[in-house]
Design a protein around this motif. Structure first.
Motif, PDB file in Angstrom:
ATOM      1  N   PRO A  51      79.249  67.211   9.754  1.00  0.00           N
ATOM      2  CA  PRO A  51      78.025  67.277   8.941  1.00  0.00           C
ATOM      3  C   PRO A  51      78.217  66.334   7.926  1.00  0.00           C
ATOM      4  O   PRO A  51      79.031  66.283   7.041  1.00  0.00           O
ATOM      5  CB  PRO A  51      77.680  68.586   8.514  1.00  0.00           C
TER       6      PRO A  51
ATOM      7  N   ARG B 148      83.852  71.408   6.235  1.00  0.00           N
ATOM      8  CA  ARG B 148      83.157  72.757   5.889  1.00  0.00           C
ATOM      9  C   ARG B 148      83.899  74.053   6.970  1.00  0.00           C
ATOM     10  O   ARG B 148      83.198  74.962   7.182  1.00  0.00           O
ATOM     11  CB  ARG B 148      81.813  72.659   6.380  1.00  0.00           C
TER      12      ARG B 148
ATOM     13  N   LEU C  64      87.431  84.592  10.568  1.00  0.00           N
ATOM     14  CA  LEU C  64      86.137  85.054  10.565  1.00  0.00           C
ATOM     15  C   LEU C  64      86.118  85.641  11.770  1.00  0.00           C
ATOM     16  O   LEU C  64      85.406  86.915  12.089  1.00  0.00           O
ATOM     17  CB  LEU C  64      85.242  83.837  10.668  1.00  0.00           C
TER      18      LEU C  64
ATOM     19  N   ASN D  78      82.044  79.478  16.684  1.00  0.00           N
ATOM     20  CA  ASN D  78      80.810  79.087  16.013  1.00  0.00           C
ATOM     21  C   ASN D  78      79.612  79.518  16.573  1.00  0.00           C
ATOM     22  O   ASN D  78      78.528  79.304  16.005  1.00  0.00           O
ATOM     23  CB  ASN D  78      80.895  77.509  15.979  1.00  0.00           C
TER      24      ASN D  78
ATOM     25  N   VAL E 112      82.018  71.209  14.679  1.00  0.00           N
ATOM     26  CA  VAL E 112      80.911  71.388  13.969  1.00  0.00           C
ATOM     27  C   VAL E 112      81.267  71.430  12.642  1.00  0.00           C
ATOM     28  O   VAL E 112      80.473  70.898  11.633  1.00  0.00           O
ATOM     29  CB  VAL E 112      80.571  72.939  14.441  1.00  0.00           C
ATOM     30  N   PHE E 113      82.493  71.894  12.349  1.00  0.00           N
ATOM     31  CA  PHE E 113      82.918  71.949  11.005  1.00  0.00           C
ATOM     32  C   PHE E 113      83.092  70.496  10.197  1.00  0.00           C
ATOM     33  O   PHE E 113      83.180  70.299   8.977  1.00  0.00           O
ATOM     34  CB  PHE E 113      83.749  73.101  10.371  1.00  0.00           C
TER      35      PHE E 113
ATOM     36  N   PRO F   5      71.942  76.603   9.012  1.00  0.00           N
ATOM     37  CA  PRO F   5      72.617  75.247   9.695  1.00  0.00           C
ATOM     38  C   PRO F   5      73.603  75.627  10.662  1.00  0.00           C
ATOM     39  O   PRO F   5      73.700  76.802  11.145  1.00  0.00           O
ATOM     40  CB  PRO F   5      73.651  75.144   8.315  1.00  0.00           C
ATOM     41  N   ALA F   6      73.930  74.846  11.629  1.00  0.00           N
ATOM     42  CA  ALA F   6      74.770  74.918  12.649  1.00  0.00           C
ATOM     43  C   ALA F   6      76.044  75.163  12.348  1.00  0.00           C
ATOM     44  O   ALA F   6      76.979  75.288  13.349  1.00  0.00           O
ATOM     45  CB  ALA F   6      74.478  73.856  13.658  1.00  0.00           C
ATOM     46  N   GLU F   7      76.736  74.986  11.068  1.00  0.00           N
ATOM     47  CA  GLU F   7      77.994  75.304  10.782  1.00  0.00           C
ATOM     48  C   GLU F   7      78.058  76.546  10.652  1.00  0.00           C
ATOM     49  O   GLU F   7      77.245  77.507  10.704  1.00  0.00           O
ATOM     50  CB  GLU F   7      78.454  74.597   9.173  1.00  0.00           C
ATOM     51  N   ILE F   8      79.321  77.089  10.621  1.00  0.00           N
ATOM     52  CA  ILE F   8      79.765  78.482  10.823  1.00  0.00           C
ATOM     53  C   ILE F   8      79.564  79.166   9.406  1.00  0.00           C
ATOM     54  O   ILE F   8      78.997  80.144   9.405  1.00  0.00           O
ATOM     55  CB  ILE F   8      81.374  78.555  11.169  1.00  0.00           C
ATOM     56  N   LYS F   9      79.660  78.476   8.369  1.00  0.00           N
ATOM     57  CA  LYS F   9      79.595  79.035   7.103  1.00  0.00           C
ATOM     58  C   LYS F   9      79.252  77.892   6.281  1.00  0.00           C
ATOM     59  O   LYS F   9      79.621  76.648   6.367  1.00  0.00           O
ATOM     60  CB  LYS F   9      81.127  79.676   6.451  1.00  0.00           C
ATOM     61  N   GLY F  10      78.430  78.117   5.330  1.00  0.00           N
ATOM     62  CA  GLY F  10      78.029  77.254   4.573  1.00  0.00           C
ATOM     63  C   GLY F  10      76.964  76.264   4.987  1.00  0.00           C
ATOM     64  O   GLY F  10      76.347  76.460   6.116  1.00  0.00           O
ATOM     65  N   GLY F  11      76.078  75.630   4.028  1.00  0.00           N
ATOM     66  CA  GLY F  11      74.843  74.800   4.398  1.00  0.00           C
ATOM     67  C   GLY F  11      73.686  75.548   3.904  1.00  0.00           C
ATOM     68  O   GLY F  11      73.780  76.780   3.849  1.00  0.00           O
ATOM     69  N   PRO F  12      72.538  74.787   3.850  1.00  0.00           N
ATOM     70  CA  PRO F  12      71.356  75.469   3.187  1.00  0.00           C
ATOM     71  C   PRO F  12      70.534  76.505   4.281  1.00  0.00           C
ATOM     72  O   PRO F  12      70.596  75.926   5.427  1.00  0.00           O
ATOM     73  CB  PRO F  12      70.345  74.415   2.903  1.00  0.00           C
TER      74      PRO F  12
ATOM     75  N   CYS G 151      85.942  77.350   7.397  1.00  0.00           N
ATOM     76  CA  CYS G 151      85.883  78.774   6.652  1.00  0.00           C
ATOM     77  C   CYS G 151      87.366  78.656   6.000  1.00  0.00           C
ATOM     78  O   CYS G 151      88.252  78.033   6.180  1.00  0.00           O
ATOM     79  CB  CYS G 151      85.902  79.781   7.616  1.00  0.00           C
TER      80      CYS G 151
END
Lengths: 571, 334
Positions: free
Chosen positions: B84, B43, B244, B162, B80-81, A43-50, B45
């Motif tokens: 989604p 989303r 992070l 990111n 980004v976080f 995923p484009a997210e920093i952490k998490g996502g499939p 961290c």
């Protein structure tokens, strides 16, 4: 019977060990003497996502990542929900016992793995989950884990406790595969050839640039091209070059052109959004005739688009982007190994013809890990710039109209280094000049110098029949899948071949015409929405072609392409 | 018998002090009507300083404008976080422009509102340090110079997090990033580079400039409120630790932000029309080591031979800030 190759897919939540498991497995497979190729989505997210990491390994050279999954490893329920339909008809499943429920009909070929429990018991934390998973995978495919243990020992050389825990978790994982142990046994790899290395497309480009004599790199972080900047930040200074990180892409390419004007081989690397910002300077580079190499690791567009997915949608931008008509060269490498050679080509063309050269890769190729033969650079031919120092003390004309339309380029500080370099239309001396005659002469010169690139000077790639009935034309990263599909279709008796222009601008219209001379169907597979290569072939060659374009952010598989071919085989 | 002044150390917080304040003076987050504009479930961290800072900033700006607010957001972690599906978190009109142009896009939004006579709707632009000090700097300078009616907030986590923790123009000297590896004679980010954008904003004569951290959230809210009382270009620079990218424990985000101010490395102040009008003084001075040590990005400073010299230079920079802004409350601007 042992299999010649297996496709392993690891899937789960980003950050829980999927990517590291895949990396370990890939490196170990390469060290164990197998050919491998990987594909990953995240995923484009920093952490998490499939996220998903697919490794295909086998005893013969592998050209694509494979479609049907022989061994699916599910770290969570979502992994099963997203990937169950990619299982091969005899594919087997390993899953985290606490996190996944497998429907009854799949139960006979699915085995739970106590990933969390064993990781905690043996490793003391969830971090060792990846080693348990890798151990279980190794059990199913009967892979000797020695190379994995060597990697662990090397990585944790100063932390014996961590290394021991990882190896214990790995071995415990091996026992978890239960009665599936050995069910996908892979044939033993032959003796490891010493000249094999494991590289990603981005790494191959960075290495190729250094081999070509790169002296200056400027870049700006952007997915999926950032590793080139990161790698060259650490390595280029070690060979006497300079890497700088600029404040944006406009500054990056501008610094590159400044450095090139001053005589250094220079490069930048970006992705589509960055190429958009660089566009004005590409026109300047073409008009002022200052060489530069620009890497575009394409990603899903338009706009911010799909930053971590693959697409081949910058082709037209690379060829034509910008106002006015400035010459440029566009190269599309077809494999990880070709990324190395194509980067050297890029510097050669750029330096000899004094033009910007754009190298088009994409997320799939840039991040794909592939085992390749170590490039042999003993016969490497590097083309250098025609400089003005040899012109002598007479009148020096920076933009002299010559036989081959290439003018000697002065370097500041050297003989004949004093001249006006400008993107304004200029005469032979570089002085701004707007007469009709001059503009025609200069435009003609700037384009004519690229004519040699339409000839045999450029190595294009042809696989299969030389003049087939079913002719496939593609570019870039789709080569591996198409090549495999062509081999399979030929085995079924089809008259089929694939032509991959490695240089797309100037377009090799004559070579395409030769290749398609007997074609009944011309099919163009590409990963974008509007069929950009199809439009290019129609325009350049006047051929009727069928576009097979898709833009789901994923690369083609050989099976996809085989279907496309077989649908067109006359029955 | 002398009298002793009663001091409510926690005035304005969730705890005791709120009872003693007018409702309008209480912290925005203690207000049952708070907007929760960056709602839970996004989303970021664990321990993300930016998520914390942005929630306080946007909620405070929404209260100050009675909910009449548009947010323009540059590309970056925050964008980004928070976006989604199905974890989309914004509860206000929110526009993702691109990476380098949020100030200019916000300029356009503000101009349109003015042209349509809807000046009660205010504009907030926000971005990370990369989008502010690097790629967006030209647009930001233009917005300042034209004095467009926009509050621009930079959430500074000192790098491109990111895309994989690369250096930015706000990365402090000595820090290890993916593009300033801890290799060579002078490991980490070089000394003598980088931009101090709050001071650059002051040099533009921007009406209101302030710095803040997520260690003092009431101060952060108050600065947003004061900024929204002013028309024209305003700039707020918020230090937001990134577990992070900094390699710091998620639980220490607030403590590390506080140490950044207590060491003097990150001065907290306010400026109007180009002049510093107030500073937050250091209550418990600390040496820079105390701030640097919990962060893995500085680990090599404590093992590499060049470490002591680098630490001394970082301490010098902190001391310079302390002198320049009078952070010990002993003179200087107050």
């Amino acid at each position: 019977m042992a299999r010649k190759s297996v496709v392993i897919r690891l899937a789960g939540e980003s950050g829980e060990g999927v990517i590291s498991s895949g990396d370990i497995l890939t490196q170990a497979a390469a060290r164990g003497g197998y050919w491998t190729q990987t594909f990953r989505t995240y995923p484009a997210e920093i952490k998490g996502g499939p996220c998903m990491y697919q490794v295909r390994m086998g005893e013969d050279q592998i050209y694509s990542h494979g479609k049907w999954v022989d061994l699916l490893v599910c770290f969570n329920q979502e992994a099963w929900d997203l990937h169950w339909d990619s299982l091969a008809s005899d594919g087997v499943i390993l899953y985290d016992e606490t996190a996944v429920e497998i429907p009854d009909e799949y139960a006979p070929r699915a085995r739970p793995v106590r990933m969390e429990k064993l990781a905690k018991e043996i490793g003391g934390s969830l971090r060792a989950k990846n080693m348990v998973a890798v151990g279980a995978v190794s059990g199913v495919i009967s892979f000797d884990t020695t190379p994995i243990e060597e990697l662990v020992l090397r990585r944790y050389a100063h932390k014996q406790g961590v290394a021991d825990a990882n190896i214990a978790a790995l071995r415990a994982g091996g026992d978890e595969s239960g009665d599936l142990k050995g069910s996908l046994e892979i044939t033993k790899a032959v003796e490891v050839e010493a000249d094999r290395i494991l590289l990603s497309g981005n790494q191959a480009i960075a290495a190729g640039a250094v081999a070509a004599g790169l002296e200056f790199f400027a870049g700006y972080p952007i997915t999926p091209a950032s590793d080139i900047l990161e790698w060259l930040s650490a390595k280029l200074p070690q060979v006497g070059g300079i890497t700088i990180q600029c404040e944006d892409e406009i500054a990056s390419i501008s610094a590159v052109l400044g450095a090139s004007y001053a005589g250094a081989k220079s490069m930048t690397a970006t992705s589509g959004p960055g190429l958009s910002l660089m566009t004005e300077m590409l026109g300047y580079s073409g008009t002022a005739e200052i060489p530069c190499v620009v890497i575009d690791a394409q990603r899903g567009g338009p706009s911010t688009g799909l930053p971590t997915k693959t697409e081949q949608s910058d082709l037209q931008h690379a060829l034509y982007g910008g106002h006015g008509e400035a010459p440029r060269v566009v190269i599309a490498p077809i494999t990880v190994e070709d990324c190395f050679w194509a980067t050297i080509d890029a510097f050669n063309y750029s330096e000899r013809y004094q033009v910007p050269v754009i190298l088009l890769t994409d997320q799939g190729l840039a991040t794909r890990m592939e085992v390749i033969h170590k490039p042999d650079t003993s016969d490497l031919e590097l083309w250098e710039r025609k400089t003005a120092a040899s012109v002598g003390d007479g009148e020096y004309k920076r933009y002299e109209l010559t036989q081959d339309s290439i003018s000697p380029m002065g370097i500041p500080g050297e003989l004949n280094g004093r001249y006006v370099s400008t993107g304004i239309e200029h005469d032979e001396l570089g002085h701004p000049a707007y007469t009709p005659e001059n503009h025609v002469a200069m435009q003609t010169k700037r384009w004519a110098k690229l004519d040699p690139l339409k000839t045999d000077l450029v190595r294009h790639e042809l696989y299969g029949d030389e003049q087939p009935e079913i002719a496939l034309i593609g570019f870039g990263s789709t080569y591996g899948a198409v090549r495999e599909a062509v081999a399979l279709a030929k085995a079924e008796g089809a008259s089929v071949g694939a032509f991959y222009p490695r240089v797309l601008g100037p377009f090799p219209a004559d070579q395409v015409a030769h290749f398609t001379a007997n074609a009944k169907r011309i099919v163009i597979p590409e990963v974008n929405f509007t069929g950009q290569l199809a439009r290019l072939v129609r325009g350049e060659c006047g051929l009727q072609v069928e576009s097979h374009a898709k833009c789901d952010g994923l690369p083609f598989t050989a099976d996809d392409v085989l279907d496309v071919i077989m649908e067109r085989v006359p029955s | 018998m002398g009298t002793q002044e009663i001091r409510y150390f926690q005035v304005g917080s969730h705890a005791v002090g709120n009872r003693l304040l007018d409702p309008g003076q209480r912290t925005v987050q203690s207000d049952p009507e708070r907007a929760n504009a960056l709602t839970c479930g996004h989303r970021a961290c664990q321990g993300c300083g930016e998520a914390l800072g942005a929630r306080y900033v946007v909620d405070a700006a929404l209260r100050a404008t009675a909910g009449r607010l548009v947010a323009v957001n540059a590309t970056g972690c925050l964008e980004v976080f928070s976006t989604p599906y199905p974890e989309t978190s914004w509860q206000l009109p929110w526009l993702h422009s691109l990476f380098g142009n949020a100030p200019a896009v916000a300029t356009g939004v503000a101009a349109a509102l003015r042209a349509q006579g809807r000046e009660d709707v205010r504009v907030l632009a926000q971005g990370g340090d990369g989008g502010t000090v690097d790629i967006g700097f030209g647009c930001l300078s233009g917005m300042f110079e034209r004095d467009d009616d926009v509050l621009y907030v930079c959430y500074d986590n000192q790098g491109y997090m990111n895309t994989g923790v690369q250096r930015s123009g706000a990365t402090p000297p000595g820090a290890r990033t993916a593009t300033t590896e801890a290799v060579g004679d002078a490991p980490g980010a070089p000394f003598g580079q980088g931009k101090d954008v709050p001071r650059i904003a002051m040099a533009h004569g921007v009406r209101y400039v302030a710095t803040a951290t997520v260690a003092d959230l009431r101060d952060l809210e108050a600065k947003v409120e004061r900024a929204m009382e002013v028309r024209g270009a305003r700039y707020l620079h918020v230090l937001v630790p990134c577990p992070l990218g900094w390699g710091s424990p998620a639980a220490l985000t607030v403590r590390i932000a506080r140490l950044a101010t207590q060491t003097g490395l990150f001065p907290v102040y306010e400026a109007r029309d180009g002049e510093v009008t107030g500073v937050t003084t250091i209550r418990r001075p600390a040496p820079v080591e105390e701030y640097l040590r919990p962060q893995k990005r500085f680990a090599h400073l404590f093992s590499h031979p060049s470490g002591p010299a680098a630490l001394a230079r970082i301490q010098e920079a902190a001391d310079r800030n302390i002198r320049r802004y009078g952070l010990l409350g002993d003179g200087g601007p107050s």
